[in-house]
Design an enzyme around this catalytic site. Structure first.
Site, mmCIF file in Angstrom:
data_model
loop_
_atom_site.group_PDB
_atom_site.id
_atom_site.type_symbol
_atom_site.label_atom_id
_atom_site.label_comp_id
_atom_site.label_asym_id
_atom_site.label_seq_id
_atom_site.Cartn_x
_atom_site.Cartn_y
_atom_site.Cartn_z
ATOM 1 N N GLU A 32 -11.735 2.937 6.117
ATOM 2 C CA GLU A 32 -10.886 3.827 6.905
ATOM 3 C C GLU A 32 -11.707 5.032 7.342
ATOM 4 O OE1 GLU A 32 -6.476 5.880 6.925
ATOM 5 O OE2 GLU A 32 -7.615 5.985 5.061
ATOM 6 N N HIS B 78 1.206 4.844 -2.498
ATOM 7 C CA HIS B 78 0.704 5.629 -3.618
ATOM 8 C C HIS B 78 1.848 6.323 -4.354
ATOM 9 C CE1 HIS B 78 -3.603 5.176 -2.871
ATOM 10 N NE2 HIS B 78 -3.276 5.146 -1.590
ATOM 11 N N ASP C 58 1.403 4.026 2.813
ATOM 12 C CA ASP C 58 0.377 4.853 2.200
ATOM 13 C C ASP C 58 0.980 6.054 1.463
ATOM 14 O OD1 ASP C 58 -2.135 5.604 1.426
ATOM 15 O OD2 ASP C 58 -2.933 5.925 3.416
ATOM 16 N N ASP C 59 1.153 7.174 2.150
ATOM 17 C CA ASP C 59 1.693 8.404 1.554
ATOM 18 C C ASP C 59 2.778 8.981 2.466
ATOM 19 O OD1 ASP C 59 -0.123 8.688 -0.770
ATOM 20 O OD2 ASP C 59 -1.656 8.899 0.777
ATOM 21 N N HIS D 209 -9.838 0.651 -1.912
ATOM 22 C CA HIS D 209 -9.827 1.219 -0.571
ATOM 23 C C HIS D 209 -11.202 1.019 0.073
ATOM 24 C CE1 HIS D 209 -6.175 3.051 -1.933
ATOM 25 N NE2 HIS D 209 -6.039 3.824 -0.877
ATOM 26 N N HIS E 62 0.856 -1.193 0.000
ATOM 27 C CA HIS E 62 0.000 0.000 0.000
ATOM 28 C C HIS E 62 0.892 1.243 0.000
ATOM 29 C CE1 HIS E 62 -4.166 1.630 0.818
ATOM 30 N NE2 HIS E 62 -3.400 2.708 0.837
#
Length: 361
Positions: free
Chosen positions: A202, A15, A280-281, A199, A13
């Protein structure tokens, strides 16, 4: 306490723009004459409330970074550096997620955008010793017909090796779009053998997770942490083998949980869920993959044996070939069978790692 950067693992995961090093983002912004908000460049992890205003702020910052990726060279640099950073953290398999629509205007269309990413993924895999595969993702903010176009494009490059498309995703604000309207795109992707990796769970709770399960038949669920709020739902996820890509830093930065302690990582694992930790980011949330494992260790009390199990789960949930999975699993066994690291050396390494992350974002 063994060195977590030496623990073989898969990263499922991450991006595309969100993986950027802060130093690289600054250089790209100067090259293209683009201004950047101070919230992107101050080296402080984003913290927003889990409401539409908070998501708008997050998305505005992400878009500001994405607007600096404006050429084939930028895209190749991003993939190469993501691979190098993952390799340094013990990742033997990276499945990076990209929506090519955002970069298409600068390289002649969505097909060249995908091919650039795949070509550099192959080259970076050989260069850094980590397999880099790609998840093509649609956005909830765009029309579902756009998702079908992306699914057909992704299907053309389906495979399980470096520089191939392994999955099809759906990202952006979970509160937007009609999940059922994206089901056709996911059927296209599944017919090509691609993993379904949307996704969900969350920003929204169990009802949304159930909606995603029914409409998109995920193999992995991006986040999925809110499933813990419904034991029956969580039990069905465990029984069906849907893996959860859990990103603790994201959950706190986006206001889903107030503190690291509140992220239900332990509850999910104890329930038998297949959990793959992800960053994630990192550009916005301030921490990369190893720091998610460090959070599991220091905040949630995971032993080295349990951390090895998390790494094993990430490998099983990946779309890597059986040969790659066997190699990574053997490496995990070797890591666990080896001696503990000297506490002093580990502390020094952790300090150096933290300093590096503050510099690179």
């Amino acid at each position: 306490m063994r060195d977590l950067a030496k623990l073989p693992k898969a990263h499922l995961h991450l991006h595309f723009t969100g993986s950027l090093r802060l130093s690289s983002l600054r250089e790209m912004s100067v090259e293209h004459g683009m201004g950047l908000p101070s919230a992107l460049t101050d080296g402080v992890a984003l913290r927003v409330p889990a409401d539409e205003r908070g998501w708008f702020r997050f998305q505005r910052l992400y878009d500001a970074a994405r607007h600096c990726v404006r050429s084939e060279a930028d895209m190749r640099r991003l993939v190469d550096e993501a691979a190098a950073d993952d390799a340094a953290e013990g990742s033997g398999r990276l499945e990076i997620q990209v929506d090519p629509t955002s970069y298409a205007p600068f390289v002649g269309g969505i097909t060249p955008a995908v091919e650039i990413v795949l070509d550099e993924a192959r080259a970076a895999s050989a260069r850094h010793g980590v397999e880099v595969a790609v998840v093509v993702a649609a956005s909830r903010m765009r029309h579902p017909l756009d998702a079908r176009t992306l699914a057909r494009l992704a299907a053309r490059y389906a495979g399980d090796g470096p520089g191939e498309v392994v999955g099809f995703g759906l990202s952006n604000d979970e509160r937007r779009g009609d999940t059922e309207q994206f089901a056709h795109a996911f059927r296209i992707a599944r017919r090509a053998g691609l993993a379904s990796v949307p996704h969900g769970g969350e920003l929204l709770g169990p009802a949304h997770v159930q909606e995603v399960l029914g409409a998109l038949a995920p193999d992995r669920l991006g986040h999925g942490v809110r499933s813990v709020e419904d034991p029956a739902l969580l039990g069905s996820l465990v029984e069906s083998g849907v893996a959860l890509e859990v990103c603790p830093a994201s959950n706190v930065s986006l206001g889903v949980y107030e503190r690291e302690h509140d992220v239900p990582l332990r509850a999910l694992v104890d329930a038998g869920a297949t959990v793959a930790l992800g960053a994630d980011d990192p550009l916005l949330f301030g921490s990369r993959l190893v720091e998610q494992y460090e959070t599991a260790r220091t905040v949630h009390g995971f032993s080295d044996a349990e951390l090895a199990d998390l790494a094993r789960a990430s490998v099983r949930a990946s779309r890597a070939s059986q040969g790659t999975q066997r190699r990574l699993q053997a490496g995990i066994d070797s890591w666990l069978a080896g001696p503990d690291d000297d506490d002093g050396d580990l502390g020094a390494a952790t300090s150096l790692s933290s300093a590096s992350h503050r510099t690179t974002g």
